[in-house]
Enzyme design. Structure first.
Site, PDB file in Angstrom:
ATOM      1  CG  HIS A  60      -4.080  -1.462  -1.875  1.00 37.06           C
ATOM      2  ND1 HIS A  60      -4.629  -0.200  -1.936  1.00 37.06           N
ATOM      3  CD2 HIS A  60      -3.703  -1.655  -0.575  1.00 37.06           C
ATOM      4  CE1 HIS A  60      -4.568   0.362  -0.746  1.00 37.06           C
ATOM      5  NE2 HIS A  60      -4.016  -0.492   0.103  1.00 37.06           N
ATOM      6  CB  SER A  95      -0.945   0.006   1.204  1.00 33.62           C
ATOM      7  OG  SER A  95      -0.206  -0.072   2.409  1.00 33.62           O
ATOM      8  CE  LYS A 140      -7.589  -0.095   0.790  1.00 31.39           C
ATOM      9  NZ  LYS A 140      -8.373  -0.765   1.841  1.00 31.39           N
TER      10      LYS A 140
END
Length: 398
Positions: free
Chosen positions: A214, A186, A245
């Site tokens: 992610h 990240s 996300k």
């Protein structure tokens, strides 16, 4: 003058806050409007949004909003209890079935947040006499889950598989061993070496857990994640990821064998003792899982924007930490200088986050840019030009 021992709670805490202010590490909340859009508003100023994890642009999608409203009308505003009591409303079954189908997994479980997921999964599976091998740049939730488990914590240098193997060699073959890694890191935006991690976990009789926070939605033919992109999903024992996300809403998931998911339902304290997610969130999750498989063009746009941004910043001479993804940092160094850089960006109309220790190592403070599929190429060209000018003025690049 009071000694340290004589300070009251208030005095001690205020002293700590003053110290954080002095070393440019004191954090403040900033009210932000339109963060789901490519351009946002802070303090009445319009800025290009290079700070969001809304990678595919689903956070502002009308179809997700409608799904949330429909869920509220059908099932109410709140879940009323934990899932093991009466909070397991029908949308959970639908969303988890969509999750399992999407990930082609044997079983899956939706959890209230990524932080809760990593804390709960690790502390449920591993205990005092076990061993956890964790990449040094793993997310804080993995570190905290490891501490909570009371297992022996062995951190290997970032993506250094020789170091990991040297640590594995020191343990007995019978010892219970968990290797855990982010798939996309990240803060640096680079990838874990999953093929090598699978090889090592098989050689040393360990199990492997990946955090696809992610990677979910972005990699793989249908956005299943980076492990699927490498065709390794069946060789990874525990796959965790988030819906907050790329999938635009909230919550997290874990998928794996049925025995694993059954065990977590019975032993994961954060799951057992938390009120279930509101129905609106489940409605959004189910819709996002469907859309992310139907709209590969968003992944293509995101990859194009990310590649452009990485190449341009590298061309200008910035250190982007080996980024290979939509997360593109530039290392500034000292905290104070990094905060000044972020302030200059805001003045020019660019919203980006200054990341400082303890999130990153000392003297490696950075500006973390994130790309989305919604960004316009001309806006990115404009941003890169501004960033390079500031970088030269502040001596970050030549």
């Amino acid at each position: 003058m009071h000694s340290e021992k004589q300070l009251s709670w208030e005095e001690k805490i205020k002293k700590e806050l003053a110290y954080l202010e002095e070393i440019s590490q004191k954090r403040e909340l900033v009210t932000t409007e339109f963060a789901e859009q490519p351009w946002l508003m802070i303090d009445g100023c319009r800025m290009l949004n290079l700070a969001s994890n809304n990678y595919l642009g689903y956070a502002g999608d009308e179809r997700l909003k409608k799904a949330m409203v429909d869920a509220v009308h059908t099932y109410g505003a709140g879940a009323t209890a934990s899932r093991l009591i009466i909070g397991n409303h029908p949308l959970y079954e639908q969303a988890e079935q969509a999750l399992v189908n999407w990930k082609k997994a044997e079983a899956g479980l939706i959890i209230n947040s990524g932080y809760n997921a990593n804390l709960g999964i690790i502390s449920a599976l591993v205990s005092r006499n076990d061993l956890i091998y964790s990449d040094k740049l793993n997310h804080a939730s993995i570190v905290d889950g490891t501490l909570l488990s009371r297992a022996k914590h062995l951190r290997y240098q970032h993506n250094d598989l020789d170091h990991l193997e040297a640590l594995l060699k020191k343990s007995s073959i019978e010892a219970r061993k968990l290797i855990v890694t982010d798939t996309i890191f990240s803060m640096d935006g680079d990838f874990a070496y999953l093929e090598d991690l699978v090889r090592l976990k098989e050689r040393y009789n360990a199990i492997l857990m990946t955090d696809e926070a992610h990677g979910s939605g972005i990699y793989g033919k249908n956005g299943e994640g980076y492990a699927c992109h490498l065709h390794l999903q069946k060789k990874i024992d525990i796959q965790m990821g988030t819906f907050s996300k790329a999938l635009g809403s909230f919550g997290a998931y874990v998928v794996g064998k049925k025995w694993l998911i059954d065990y977590l339902k019975n032993r994961m304290r954060g799951f057992i003792y938390s009120t279930a997610l509101p129905p609106a969130i489940l409605g959004a999750i189910k819709t996002a899982i469907e859309l992310v498989q139907e709209e590969p063009e968003r992944r293509t746009l995101l990859q194009m924007n990310s590649e452009y941004f990485r190449e341009k910043l590298t061309y200008y001479g910035f250190n982007i930490c080996g980024s290979q993804s939509q997360i593109v940092p530039i290392v500034i160094g000292e905290n104070e200088k990094t905060m000044k850089f972020a302030k200059r960006l805001r003045k020019e109309g660019i919203a980006a986050i200054a990341v400082r220790p303890p999130t990153v190592p000392e003297n490696e403070a950075r500006i973390r840019f994130t790309m989305t599929a919604l960004h316009d190429k001309k806006d990115l060209e404009w941003a890169v030009e501004k960033i390079s000018i500031i970088g030269k003025e502040m001596g970050v690049i030549e």
